[in-house]
Design a protein around this motif. Structure first.
Motif, mmCIF file in Angstrom:
data_model
loop_
_atom_site.group_PDB
_atom_site.id
_atom_site.type_symbol
_atom_site.label_atom_id
_atom_site.label_comp_id
_atom_site.label_asym_id
_atom_site.label_seq_id
_atom_site.Cartn_x
_atom_site.Cartn_y
_atom_site.Cartn_z
ATOM 1 N N MET A 1 0.849 -1.194 0.000
ATOM 2 C CA MET A 1 0.000 0.000 0.000
ATOM 3 C C MET A 1 0.887 1.248 0.000
ATOM 4 N N SER A 2 0.841 2.036 -1.056
ATOM 5 C CA SER A 2 1.705 3.208 -1.129
ATOM 6 C C SER A 2 1.273 4.254 -0.088
ATOM 7 N N THR A 3 2.226 5.062 0.329
ATOM 8 C CA THR A 3 1.950 6.083 1.341
ATOM 9 C C THR A 3 1.994 7.453 0.692
ATOM 10 N N VAL A 4 0.912 8.206 0.850
ATOM 11 C CA VAL A 4 0.911 9.557 0.294
ATOM 12 C C VAL A 4 1.128 10.552 1.432
ATOM 13 N N ASN A 5 1.985 11.519 1.142
ATOM 14 C CA ASN A 5 2.275 12.580 2.093
ATOM 15 C C ASN A 5 1.876 13.895 1.428
ATOM 16 N N PHE A 6 0.694 14.391 1.809
ATOM 17 C CA PHE A 6 0.180 15.598 1.157
ATOM 18 C C PHE A 6 1.009 16.826 1.523
ATOM 19 N N ALA A 7 1.608 16.831 2.711
ATOM 20 C CA ALA A 7 2.398 17.992 3.132
ATOM 21 C C ALA A 7 3.610 18.169 2.222
ATOM 22 N N ALA A 8 4.306 17.077 1.938
ATOM 23 C CA ALA A 8 5.505 17.160 1.097
ATOM 24 C C ALA A 8 5.178 16.876 -0.362
ATOM 25 N N ARG A 9 3.919 16.579 -0.649
ATOM 26 C CA ARG A 9 3.472 16.188 -1.996
ATOM 27 C C ARG A 9 4.355 15.053 -2.535
ATOM 28 N N GLU A 10 4.320 13.951 -1.803
ATOM 29 C CA GLU A 10 5.110 12.777 -2.168
ATOM 30 C C GLU A 10 4.216 11.545 -2.177
ATOM 31 N N ILE A 11 4.521 10.626 -3.098
ATOM 32 C CA ILE A 11 3.936 9.281 -3.038
ATOM 33 C C ILE A 11 5.103 8.325 -2.842
ATOM 34 N N ASN A 12 5.017 7.517 -1.791
ATOM 35 C CA ASN A 12 6.129 6.643 -1.404
ATOM 36 C C ASN A 12 5.781 5.177 -1.598
ATOM 37 N N PHE A 13 6.743 4.432 -2.085
ATOM 38 C CA PHE A 13 6.544 2.997 -2.324
ATOM 39 C C PHE A 13 7.662 2.208 -1.651
ATOM 40 N N LYS A 14 7.330 0.972 -1.279
ATOM 41 C CA LYS A 14 8.310 0.103 -0.631
ATOM 42 C C LYS A 14 8.523 -1.149 -1.492
ATOM 43 N N ILE A 15 9.757 -1.329 -1.927
ATOM 44 C CA ILE A 15 10.123 -2.491 -2.749
ATOM 45 C C ILE A 15 11.064 -3.370 -1.924
ATOM 46 N N VAL A 16 10.809 -4.654 -1.895
ATOM 47 C CA VAL A 16 11.641 -5.569 -1.106
ATOM 48 C C VAL A 16 12.308 -6.596 -2.028
ATOM 49 N N TYR A 17 13.633 -6.744 -1.852
ATOM 50 C CA TYR A 17 14.385 -7.800 -2.535
ATOM 51 C C TYR A 17 14.380 -9.033 -1.632
ATOM 52 N N TYR A 18 13.796 -10.105 -2.129
ATOM 53 C CA TYR A 18 13.599 -11.326 -1.339
ATOM 54 C C TYR A 18 14.350 -12.460 -2.012
ATOM 55 N N GLY A 19 14.710 -13.481 -1.273
ATOM 56 C CA GLY A 19 15.357 -14.634 -1.905
ATOM 57 C C GLY A 19 16.191 -15.414 -0.918
ATOM 58 N N PRO A 20 16.733 -16.531 -1.371
ATOM 59 C CA PRO A 20 17.524 -17.370 -0.478
ATOM 60 C C PRO A 20 18.847 -16.708 -0.102
ATOM 61 N N GLY A 21 19.506 -17.256 0.909
ATOM 62 C CA GLY A 21 20.787 -16.732 1.357
ATOM 63 C C GLY A 21 21.813 -16.750 0.237
ATOM 64 N N MET A 22 22.615 -15.694 0.176
ATOM 65 C CA MET A 22 23.722 -15.579 -0.783
ATOM 66 C C MET A 22 23.269 -15.538 -2.245
ATOM 67 N N SER A 23 22.001 -15.193 -2.490
ATOM 68 C CA SER A 23 21.547 -15.147 -3.891
ATOM 69 C C SER A 23 21.913 -13.827 -4.559
ATOM 70 N N GLY A 24 22.284 -12.817 -3.764
ATOM 71 C CA GLY A 24 22.732 -11.557 -4.355
ATOM 72 C C GLY A 24 21.818 -10.369 -4.101
ATOM 73 N N LYS A 25 21.010 -10.434 -3.080
ATOM 74 C CA LYS A 25 20.082 -9.336 -2.790
ATOM 75 C C LYS A 25 20.851 -8.061 -2.410
ATOM 76 N N THR A 26 21.784 -8.202 -1.489
ATOM 77 C CA THR A 26 22.568 -7.035 -1.069
ATOM 78 C C THR A 26 23.424 -6.526 -2.226
ATOM 79 N N THR A 27 23.960 -7.437 -3.019
ATOM 80 C CA THR A 27 24.775 -7.027 -4.175
ATOM 81 C C THR A 27 23.946 -6.162 -5.120
ATOM 82 N N ASN A 28 22.681 -6.519 -5.330
ATOM 83 C CA ASN A 28 21.811 -5.693 -6.165
ATOM 84 C C ASN A 28 21.766 -4.261 -5.657
ATOM 85 N N LEU A 29 21.538 -4.110 -4.359
ATOM 86 C CA LEU A 29 21.424 -2.760 -3.801
ATOM 87 C C LEU A 29 22.753 -2.010 -3.885
#
Lengths: 196, 197
Positions: A1-29
């Motif tokens: 569920m995206s979060t809208v902040n009318f004061a700052a006029r922002e729409i915020n989204f949360k994306i999660v990198y999921y997967g098994p250990g050592m698959s490269g999630k941190t490397t992506n970031l």
């Protein structure tokens, strides 16, 4: 569920990198942080063990630009891959808007990939979210391994119905890192627009 | 679906900002922030004398995650919640108060400021913010849904175009198949809530 902040006029989204250990999630970031322009990204935060395994999460904010006078901002998270950190994985999934499943192409990790997907489904269910309702893309990482499994085999295990976007990658070499993020962002934006 | 954790427009926004200004002034705190429980900054203020803050996005993300972890810890012990979230270091301390069910008030203060004062004034600010939420302010500003849909088709995602340098270096597949979008048949309205939009 995206979060809208009318004061700052922002729409915020949360994306999660999921997967098994050592698959490269941190490397992506890390690779995203290395390559994205300064004005787009914020600080990269890593909560890791001394062995550089993710303990809680990695985090990086990203700003894409304005639409209709609202800034669009994405918060990118990774989860710990090791199974005994499942409580942390569950916390990070709270309020998630989209997921990049980072799968490991090594033959020995086929079962771990399937287990990660099953675990994702279970953890989302605790927030009453169905996996089929969530924007989800799959990144087949480590395609540079000499014995990498064929993409068709990985799809057969992870997405037998053939409905998910798949992307081949070698995150270590910054190959195929941007495309899955672009793919999931597009799905997330489209989902938001369809709620109008 | 869109979620607005707090009503931050019109008179409610004005009253909320006034509550933060009063908290900052009376408590002599460095910074005050209102964040949502997913870790997004909603509002923030800084005392004129305070040094520049660290990354607010990182701060909000860590505070919200810490809050979630503490709530999970309380649950492990059969508690519904732990009452306070506070950290105190040699140079700086943080104090957290819940604002309703979706937002948090973070007060960052110097150790020379008495903690009791920070707690008392933070609780008072939360009461004022919650009262502001009950003000009648009409409808919120409209969100640009159609513009978002158009932007999702390309312009907004230009930041994710693969740089030519990355494509040219270290090619991993002689067929150039790497990074191909192996999109399957169109997913049946991904993300649409069941029962239609």
């Amino acid at each position: 569920m995206s979060t809208v902040n009318f004061a700052a006029r922002e729409i915020n989204f949360k994306i999660v990198y999921y997967g098994p250990g050592m698959s490269g999630k941190t490397t992506n970031l890390k690779r995203l942080y290395d390559h994205l322009p300064e004005e787009r990204k914020g600080e990269l935060v890593s909560l890791a063990t001394e062995e550089e395994r993710t303990l809680f999460f990695d985090f990086m904010p990203l700003e894409l630009g304005s639409v209709g006078g609202f800034k669009t901002r994405f918060h990118l998270y990774t989860v710990p891959g090791q199974v005994f950190y499942n409580a942390a994985r569950k916390l990070i999934l709270r309020g998630v808007d989209g997921v990049v499943l980072v799968a490991d192409s090594a033959p020995s990790r086929l079962r771990a990939n399937a287990e990660a997907l099953r675990n994702l489904r279970e953890n989302l269910a605790e927030y009453s979210v169905q996996l089929s309702d969530l924007p989800l893309v799959v990144q087949l990482n480590k395609r540079d391994l000499p014995d990498a499994l064929p993409p068709e085999m990985l799809r057969e295990v992870l997405d037998p119905e053939g409905v998910l976007p798949f992307f081949e990658a070698s995150a270590l070499h910054f190959q195929g890192v941007l495309e899955p993020l672009r793919g999931v962002s597009k799905l997330v934006l489209e989902k938001l627009a369809q709620t109008a | 679906m869109v979620n607005a954790p707090l009503k931050l427009y019109g008179g409610a926004l004005q009253a909320t900002e006034q509550a933060l200004t009063a908290l900052l002034g009376k408590s002599r705190a460095r910074y005050v922030l209102v964040i949502d429980r997913r870790g997004f900054v909603l509002l923030h203020q800084r005392a004129p004398w305070a040094p520049p803050p660290p990354s607010l996005d990182a701060l909000a993300s860590l505070v919200a995650s810490n809050y979630s972890a503490t709530a999970a810890l309380a649950k492990l012990f059969g508690e519904t919640r732990f009452q306070e979230l506070m950290q105190q270091g040699a140079q700086v301390g943080t104090y957290l108060e819940e604002i309703g069910s979706q937002a948090l008030l973070v007060t960052v203060f110097d150790p020379r400021t008495p903690l009791g004062r920070i707690k008392h004034l933070s609780k008072g600010a939360v009461t004022e913010i919650l009262a502001a939420q009950r003000l009648e302010d009409g409808a919120p500003p409209e969100l640009p849904f159609s513009a978002l849909l158009s932007a999702a088709q390309g312009p907004l995602l230009e930041a994710f175009e693969t740089p030519l340098s990355a494509e040219r270096s270290n090619p991993l597949s002689p067929t150039g198949a790497l990074s191909a979008d192996h999109t399957g048949p169109e997913r049946s309205k991904p993300g649409l809530p069941k029962g239609g939009a």
